[in-house]
Write an enzyme that holds these catalytic residues in place. Sequence first.
Site, PDB file in Angstrom:
ATOM      1  N   ARG A  80      49.232  38.546  43.006  1.00 49.12           N
ATOM      2  CA  ARG A  80      49.195  39.174  44.625  1.00 49.12           C
ATOM      3  C   ARG A  80      49.170  37.684  45.892  1.00 49.12           C
ATOM      4  O   ARG A  80      48.141  37.697  46.314  1.00 49.12           O
ATOM      5  CB  ARG A  80      48.676  40.307  44.603  1.00 49.12           C
ATOM      6  N   LYS A 131      47.170  35.746  50.871  1.00 49.52           N
ATOM      7  CA  LYS A 131      46.799  36.660  49.477  1.00 49.52           C
ATOM      8  C   LYS A 131      46.824  38.345  50.267  1.00 49.52           C
ATOM      9  O   LYS A 131      46.310  38.425  51.443  1.00 49.52           O
ATOM     10  CB  LYS A 131      45.425  36.544  49.124  1.00 49.52           C
ATOM     11  N   ASP A 187      40.453  31.354  35.095  1.00 53.22           N
ATOM     12  CA  ASP A 187      41.774  31.458  36.026  1.00 53.22           C
ATOM     13  C   ASP A 187      41.502  31.525  37.351  1.00 53.22           C
ATOM     14  O   ASP A 187      41.705  31.052  38.297  1.00 53.22           O
ATOM     15  CB  ASP A 187      42.977  32.745  35.854  1.00 53.22           C
ATOM     16  N   ASN A 188      39.550  31.591  37.102  1.00 56.71           N
ATOM     17  CA  ASN A 188      39.906  31.356  38.689  1.00 56.71           C
ATOM     18  C   ASN A 188      38.570  29.995  39.029  1.00 56.71           C
ATOM     19  O   ASN A 188      37.691  30.347  40.668  1.00 56.71           O
ATOM     20  CB  ASN A 188      38.741  33.118  39.159  1.00 56.71           C
ATOM     21  N   ASP A 192      38.863  32.799  44.805  1.00 53.39           N
ATOM     22  CA  ASP A 192      38.847  33.860  44.689  1.00 53.39           C
ATOM     23  C   ASP A 192      37.559  34.512  44.512  1.00 53.39           C
ATOM     24  O   ASP A 192      37.331  34.623  43.668  1.00 53.39           O
ATOM     25  CB  ASP A 192      39.375  33.735  43.335  1.00 53.39           C
TER      26      ASP A 192
END
Length: 520
Positions: A103, A122, A269-270, A279
């Site tokens: 997103r 975002k 992934d963050n 994030d």
Amino acid sequence: MQLNIKDKFNKELPSDPILENSRRQVAEACFSYVTPKQTRKPQLLHVSPEMIEKLGLSEEDVKSDDFLNVFTGNDVLSNTKPYAMCYGGHQFGNWAGQLGDGRAINLCEVEHQNKNWVLQLKGAGETPYSRTADGLAVLRSSIREYLCSEAMFHLGVPTTRALSLALSGDRVLRDVMYDGNSAYEKGAIVCRTAESFLRFGNYQIFAARQDEKNLRKLVDYTIKHHFTDLGVPSKETYIAFFKEITNRTLNMIIHWQRVGFVHGVMNTDNMSILGITIDYGPYGWLEGYEYDWTPNTTDRQHKRYRYGNQPNIGLWNLLQLANAMYPLIEEAEPLEAILNQYKVDFDKRSLEMMCSKLGLQIEAEKDQSLIQELEDNLHLTETDMTMFFRNLANFKKEGVVEGLAVINDAFYKPDEVFGNIEKRWKDWFATYAMRLQKETHSDEERKENMNLVNPKYVLRNYIAQLAIDDADKGDYKLINELFQILKKPYEEQPEYEKWFAKRPDWARHKIGCSMLSCSS
């Protein structure tokens, strides 16, 4: 609206050849081209004046239809091609395979005053990486991201920034607590920005697929544009690259611990390759000083991402990145040495950080035990972290005012501070007063130094929730008030004193204040 567009990522790296925006596995590509979703009735709620200036824009630009349309996804800037990045990651310790920007849509890269900024929306619609989701975001999470990224910057914590917050005019269906009670909420879009949004997972996905060719391309690209001091790519450069990432990650986490910030979802992934906080999902600031606290309901059982475990998780995530980098280096020892140094450096940096919070500038032999006893005491009864350290600066080393009187306002239940708890606190303050005698600075100078590292104002969850509640009713004034307060978190700001307060009882178990999910 004139931006100095200097796209590199989507011009120098391999793209997904499929242009259809369908959920799929994307192989041998760093990104997929996508177009943001058209929104029904966009409305700009807030813009960061600082970021406007840093991008080379003007106040007139902000008032234009072009600005509104571009930063809500309704128009695409000429000579740009928006895209979503492909990456994988470990989620809660387990390899999740391909994830990607589900997103988030990168609009372009802008260069101004020799700095690179990626502009990313975002909540602007689905991408090939959206899996079963809709790629949208709601107002509550967007307010939290917008305010927090700017607040963190002014706290001195490495972070992404935020340019704008807007309503999409669409309604978005969400199940806030994942309990089957879905409801429609206001849709929103944040434009966030950073030098790069590259994550550990961008490199992991290629390593997991044994795609060494594209792994090397991405690493070389990253060094060329974001770690230029390291020079020409080679095995030694790759080792130095990993060491720099490790040092930056450690620095970021030390700052998190200093201000009491809990990220909530430290999946690989963050984790930013640049060592910046990215994030902002179910984050939170410590209210009571608790090593075991996590704001994430998904993590409630195992508490993997609890406050006290963030340094360990940083190391674990770096190990996963080292495994991804190994094919380019083919030697484990240099990577292991860097990871082992992280542990040594954390202990050293953590001690320095805690000493700065206590106003200690001269090294002393028993500082570690003084800090350990303090942390033990802070766990005896619920004690507000932010208020405790801020008020501690008012303590006088001559013991003019009893220590407990200085910090009394930080206790959630002051009546519990008696008997053994009271004795332990008095003993600690006696030791602290003796320790302060070794310092050469006056009480006033020490207070000034402590107030530079111990913030007075942080974005407590209950405060963010008040802004969200108002915004749901169409009142956006508190968003701006908080935005202004959080620009000066270390200053007294007496006109905003009401926000220097413990979490109220009504917020103790309220959704959004103590319980947060990854629901967007």
